[in-house]
Scaffold this motif. Sequence first.
Motif, PDB file in Angstrom:
ATOM      1  N   UNK A  33       0.831  -1.206   0.000  1.00 32.28           N
ATOM      2  CA  UNK A  33       0.000   0.000   0.000  1.00 32.28           C
ATOM      3  C   UNK A  33       0.868   1.261   0.000  1.00 32.28           C
ATOM      4  N   UNK A  34       0.331   2.408  -0.421  1.00 27.22           N
ATOM      5  CA  UNK A  34       1.088   3.665  -0.313  1.00 27.22           C
ATOM      6  C   UNK A  34       1.415   3.954   1.149  1.00 27.22           C
ATOM      7  N   UNK A  35       2.653   4.370   1.426  1.00 20.98           N
ATOM      8  CA  UNK A  35       2.994   4.659   2.821  1.00 20.98           C
ATOM      9  C   UNK A  35       4.015   5.776   2.925  1.00 20.98           C
ATOM     10  N   UNK A  36       3.963   6.433   4.073  1.00 22.00           N
ATOM     11  CA  UNK A  36       4.952   7.421   4.489  1.00 22.00           C
ATOM     12  C   UNK A  36       5.578   6.896   5.772  1.00 22.00           C
ATOM     13  N   UNK A  37       6.879   6.658   5.763  1.00 25.69           N
ATOM     14  CA  UNK A  37       7.554   6.188   6.971  1.00 25.69           C
ATOM     15  C   UNK A  37       8.444   7.314   7.502  1.00 25.69           C
ATOM     16  N   UNK A  38       8.339   7.552   8.806  1.00 22.23           N
ATOM     17  CA  UNK A  38       9.050   8.633   9.477  1.00 22.23           C
ATOM     18  C   UNK A  38       9.943   8.041  10.559  1.00 22.23           C
ATOM     19  N   UNK A  62       7.369  17.711  11.542  1.00 21.42           N
ATOM     20  CA  UNK A  62       6.830  16.362  11.330  1.00 21.42           C
ATOM     21  C   UNK A  62       5.388  16.422  10.832  1.00 21.42           C
ATOM     22  N   UNK A  63       4.548  17.238  11.492  1.00 25.91           N
ATOM     23  CA  UNK A  63       3.138  17.258  11.103  1.00 25.91           C
ATOM     24  C   UNK A  63       2.905  18.002   9.792  1.00 25.91           C
ATOM     25  N   UNK A  64       3.764  18.929   9.463  1.00 26.35           N
ATOM     26  CA  UNK A  64       3.666  19.554   8.144  1.00 26.35           C
ATOM     27  C   UNK A  64       3.880  18.502   7.063  1.00 26.35           C
ATOM     28  N   UNK A  65       4.874  17.626   7.269  1.00 28.43           N
ATOM     29  CA  UNK A  65       5.137  16.543   6.317  1.00 28.43           C
ATOM     30  C   UNK A  65       3.952  15.576   6.244  1.00 28.43           C
ATOM     31  N   UNK A  66       3.396  15.203   7.401  1.00 30.34           N
ATOM     32  CA  UNK A  66       2.285  14.249   7.431  1.00 30.34           C
ATOM     33  C   UNK A  66       1.060  14.816   6.721  1.00 30.34           C
ATOM     34  N   UNK A  67       0.693  16.039   7.062  1.00 28.56           N
ATOM     35  CA  UNK A  67      -0.533  16.630   6.523  1.00 28.56           C
ATOM     36  C   UNK A  67      -0.397  16.911   5.028  1.00 28.56           C
ATOM     37  N   UNK A  68       0.780  17.364   4.610  1.00 28.11           N
ATOM     38  CA  UNK A  68       1.006  17.566   3.169  1.00 28.11           C
ATOM     39  C   UNK A  68       0.865  16.242   2.421  1.00 28.11           C
ATOM     40  N   UNK A  69       1.451  15.178   2.973  1.00 23.68           N
ATOM     41  CA  UNK A  69       1.372  13.866   2.330  1.00 23.68           C
ATOM     42  C   UNK A  69      -0.076  13.391   2.236  1.00 23.68           C
ATOM     43  N   UNK A  70      -0.835  13.583   3.309  1.00 28.53           N
ATOM     44  CA  UNK A  70      -2.245  13.182   3.307  1.00 28.53           C
ATOM     45  C   UNK A  70      -3.053  13.975   2.282  1.00 28.53           C
ATOM     46  N   UNK A  71      -2.856  15.283   2.248  1.00 24.57           N
ATOM     47  CA  UNK A  71      -3.604  16.108   1.302  1.00 24.57           C
ATOM     48  C   UNK A  71      -3.296  15.706  -0.146  1.00 24.57           C
TER      49      UNK A  71
END
Length: 323
Positions: free
Chosen positions: A228-233, A282-291
């Motif tokens: 699945x598509x994923x973002x790992x931090x 961190x949350x800027x990266x997460x929210x941008x990725x989600x959007x």
Amino acid sequence: MGDEAKIKYEEEFIVNSRGMRLFTCRWLPVNQEPKALIFICHGYAMECSVTMNSTANRLGKAGFGVYGMDYEGHGKSEGLQGFVNSFDDVIQDCSTHFTSICEKPEHKKKMRCLLGESMGGAVALLLHRKMPQYWDAAILAAPMCKIADEIRPNPVMINILTAISKIIPTWKLIPTKDIIDIAFKEPQVRDQIRENPLCYKGKPRLRTGYELFRVSSEIEQRLHEISLPFLVLHGEEDKVTDKSVSIELHRVASSSDKTIKLYPGMWHGLLYGEPPQNLEVVFKDIIHWLHTRCLHANARIERDLKHQHDDEQQQPVILQKLP
């Protein structure tokens, strides 16, 4: 509040297949449809309503619907605190609850995203393995694909503890460093966790430790199956979970859409254990990725709608004979 959505927080108890009451909660935007559904998989010895509250609030204010559940033996859920008899039971509980939310008529066209922190990263990956085509995306914060060597008992000790765990599974005998001290950079966050009665602070129970080692070892051997598509931090200075395995996950996973973010100087607790300026990054990266994922046409939603349309087209036509 600018573009931030107001959110409402709700909680309730559900009963799992083993008759245990499990605590669940949700953070929902007020007066707007959530852009996507995000399902929190919290870390070992943690819980959702307090430790994950700031994370959920950030995502809720960004317009996402966020859902959480305390695992058996964690937080406000029933069970011996800090005790996981079977990781398979945890996965089944999460799968049953999360999919029941996804299957509501009003949620059918919403993107489904798992958010796993530490041990919760393992939960998210196992939920994906259980239903490979079901989940649309995953965010993995310092996922427990392998427990770091610094806190892992040596092989001889692991063998001894594994044997003993079958006899006295609930005993607190596993020798480890104080995880709170090495996981969360901010001293006030460490204090908050120590003062939170919902967080387990004792040594890992034998059966729990065995299950953590079993699951992380299994995941490490099957990273290539993740699709699945994923973002790992991962924080570069993480001493709890092994960042090299997150790098390997990004390298070998079969996903066509995969992103990794490594943060110099950051520790294990990326979602709430870092100074405010680091959390903003961190949350800027997460929210941008989600959007970005929400903007793209969602393959699963299109597939489901096509199947629904095809099923409707294949319904038999009944002709009524005229007299």
